[in-house]
Write a protein that holds these residues in place. Structure first.
Motif, mmCIF file in Angstrom:
data_model
loop_
_atom_site.group_PDB
_atom_site.id
_atom_site.type_symbol
_atom_site.label_atom_id
_atom_site.label_comp_id
_atom_site.label_asym_id
_atom_site.label_seq_id
_atom_site.Cartn_x
_atom_site.Cartn_y
_atom_site.Cartn_z
ATOM 1 N N ASN A 1 0.823 -1.204 0.000
ATOM 2 C CA ASN A 1 0.000 0.000 0.000
ATOM 3 C C ASN A 1 0.863 1.263 0.000
ATOM 4 N N VAL A 2 0.356 2.283 -0.681
ATOM 5 C CA VAL A 2 1.046 3.573 -0.707
ATOM 6 C C VAL A 2 0.818 4.286 0.619
ATOM 7 N N ALA A 3 1.885 4.782 1.201
ATOM 8 C CA ALA A 3 1.775 5.406 2.524
ATOM 9 C C ALA A 3 1.039 6.741 2.466
ATOM 10 N N HIS A 4 1.345 7.556 1.474
ATOM 11 C CA HIS A 4 0.717 8.883 1.380
ATOM 12 C C HIS A 4 -0.008 8.989 0.040
ATOM 13 N N LYS A 5 -1.321 8.891 0.098
ATOM 14 C CA LYS A 5 -2.144 8.928 -1.111
ATOM 15 C C LYS A 5 -2.623 10.343 -1.393
ATOM 16 N N GLU A 6 -2.710 10.652 -2.675
ATOM 17 C CA GLU A 6 -3.306 11.920 -3.086
ATOM 18 C C GLU A 6 -4.149 11.665 -4.327
ATOM 19 N N ILE A 7 -5.443 11.517 -4.100
ATOM 20 C CA ILE A 7 -6.390 11.255 -5.186
ATOM 21 C C ILE A 7 -7.235 12.502 -5.415
ATOM 22 N N ARG A 8 -7.387 12.858 -6.676
ATOM 23 C CA ARG A 8 -8.168 14.049 -7.014
ATOM 24 C C ARG A 8 -9.398 13.644 -7.816
ATOM 25 N N GLN A 9 -10.559 13.969 -7.257
ATOM 26 C CA GLN A 9 -11.829 13.630 -7.899
ATOM 27 C C GLN A 9 -12.143 14.622 -9.014
ATOM 28 N N GLY A 10 -12.818 14.101 -10.048
ATOM 29 C CA GLY A 10 -13.200 14.966 -11.156
ATOM 30 C C GLY A 10 -12.049 15.311 -12.074
ATOM 31 N N MET A 11 -10.967 14.522 -11.998
ATOM 32 C CA MET A 11 -9.799 14.748 -12.844
ATOM 33 C C MET A 11 -9.285 13.415 -13.368
ATOM 34 N N LEU A 12 -8.510 13.468 -14.454
ATOM 35 C CA LEU A 12 -7.865 12.283 -15.015
ATOM 36 C C LEU A 12 -6.405 12.597 -15.296
ATOM 37 N N GLU A 13 -5.576 11.578 -15.157
ATOM 38 C CA GLU A 13 -4.178 11.715 -15.560
ATOM 39 C C GLU A 13 -4.080 11.438 -17.051
ATOM 40 N N SER A 14 -3.573 12.389 -17.797
ATOM 41 C CA SER A 14 -3.425 12.208 -19.233
ATOM 42 C C SER A 14 -2.239 11.303 -19.531
ATOM 43 N N SER A 15 -2.163 10.841 -20.762
ATOM 44 C CA SER A 15 -1.008 10.069 -21.213
ATOM 45 C C SER A 15 0.262 10.909 -21.067
ATOM 46 N N ASN A 16 1.385 10.257 -20.762
ATOM 47 C CA ASN A 16 2.641 11.003 -20.655
ATOM 48 C C ASN A 16 3.384 11.056 -21.990
ATOM 49 N N VAL A 17 2.681 10.714 -23.079
ATOM 50 C CA VAL A 17 3.268 10.757 -24.420
ATOM 51 C C VAL A 17 3.283 12.199 -24.919
ATOM 52 N N ASN A 18 4.427 12.632 -25.415
ATOM 53 C CA ASN A 18 4.545 13.933 -26.069
ATOM 54 C C ASN A 18 4.397 13.689 -27.563
ATOM 55 N N ALA A 19 3.263 14.091 -28.123
ATOM 56 C CA ALA A 19 2.951 13.776 -29.517
ATOM 57 C C ALA A 19 3.987 14.350 -30.485
ATOM 58 N N VAL A 20 4.468 15.561 -30.207
ATOM 59 C CA VAL A 20 5.452 16.196 -31.100
ATOM 60 C C VAL A 20 6.765 15.411 -31.093
ATOM 61 N N THR A 21 7.199 15.027 -29.902
ATOM 62 C CA THR A 21 8.448 14.267 -29.781
ATOM 63 C C THR A 21 8.341 12.925 -30.485
ATOM 64 N N GLU A 22 7.210 12.237 -30.294
ATOM 65 C CA GLU A 22 7.032 10.921 -30.911
ATOM 66 C C GLU A 22 6.934 11.027 -32.430
ATOM 67 N N ALA A 23 6.256 12.059 -32.917
ATOM 68 C CA ALA A 23 6.133 12.239 -34.369
ATOM 69 C C ALA A 23 7.505 12.524 -34.985
ATOM 70 N N THR A 24 8.300 13.346 -34.301
ATOM 71 C CA THR A 24 9.654 13.633 -34.779
ATOM 72 C C THR A 24 10.497 12.374 -34.802
#
Length: 247
Positions: free
Chosen positions: A188-211
């Motif tokens: 289990n994670v000792a210190h949790k921080e969950i935010r309601q009404g939000m989503l974590e986006s992909s960590n992909v940088n589209a410009v970097t990947e396209a290049t």
């Protein structure tokens, strides 16, 4: 084929793998919680026969596909306003129950099933700290989640979202685009921080990947041209050797 062709083919094989990985990253730019994949290549050095006695003898370098790993860097958080969307700020993974067992995910896009169970996009139940599916009663209209994962309705607290992690994130085995299979013990994670009404986006940088995709394609074309040039050279040499002498 001579060694030049084999070396170029080894590079093309690695580039094909890179192209597949990069294309998959780009395809999941908008997938919540998606983590980009990265390739690891190394040079496989071979010393030519019959010259090992010579100082600084000639060697040949082949490209070897060693592994593919995930970049677990957190993606940016975006607000959705949906009460059943949850984003993790910091370490940890949600636990969901699939037909194959418990899996981990950073994709917090959940929804309330007809029977009140919170499930992910594939219908896998979200688990609480006791590894039980989280169920919201039919008459509960108000749903709030605190940063520590406590879920409350107008009747009070009904459960706690569990977050877990592993000591070595590289041991997590990807399944599909957002699930991870733990191959070592979780805790289990000792210190949790969950935010309601939000989503974590992909960590992909589209410009970097396209290049990167353009660079891969160019490298691929150069190696393919090398193979074609070498093939033409060898064919020309064979033709000259086998040509009949003039009368």
């Amino acid at each position: 084929m001579d060694n030049t062709t084999y070396i170029a083919l080894s590079r093309i094989d690695a580039l094909t793998r890179s192209l597949d990985v990069t294309a998959n990253n780009l395809a999941n730019t908008n997938t919540a919680g998606f983590k980009a994949s990265r390739e690891v290549f190394s040079d496989y050095i071979v010393k030519q026969k019959d010259i090992h006695q010579l100082p600084g003898g000639k060697t040949e370098t082949y490209t070897q596909d060693r592994a593919t790993y995930q970049d677990h860097m957190q993606g940016p958080l975006r607000e959705t306003g949906n009460t059943t969307d949850f984003a993790i700020n910091g370490e940890g993974y949600f636990t969901v129950l699939t037909t194959q067992g418990i899996r981990l995910t950073r994709n917090g896009q959940f929804q309330r099933r007809a029977d009140g169970v919170l499930v992910d996009m594939a219908g896998n139940p979200l688990l609480d700290r006791y590894r039980r599916p989280i169920t919201i009663r039919q008459n509960d209209d108000i749903l709030s989640v605190s940063s520590d994962g406590t879920i409350s309705t107008q009747e009070g607290a009904i459960g706690t979202i569990n977050l877990v992690t592993v000591d070595n994130l590289n041991t997590l085995k990807p399944e599909g685009n957002y699930l991870l299979q733990p191959t070592t013990l979780t805790h289990n994670v000792a210190h949790k921080e969950i935010r309601q009404g939000m989503l974590e986006s992909s960590n992909v940088n589209a410009v970097t990947e396209a290049t990167r995709m353009v660079e891969i394609q160019r490298d691929y074309d150069l190696n393919f041209q090398l193979i074609q040039t070498e093939s033409t050279r060898r064919t020309s040499a064979i033709d000259k050797i086998t040509a009949e002498p003039e009368a």
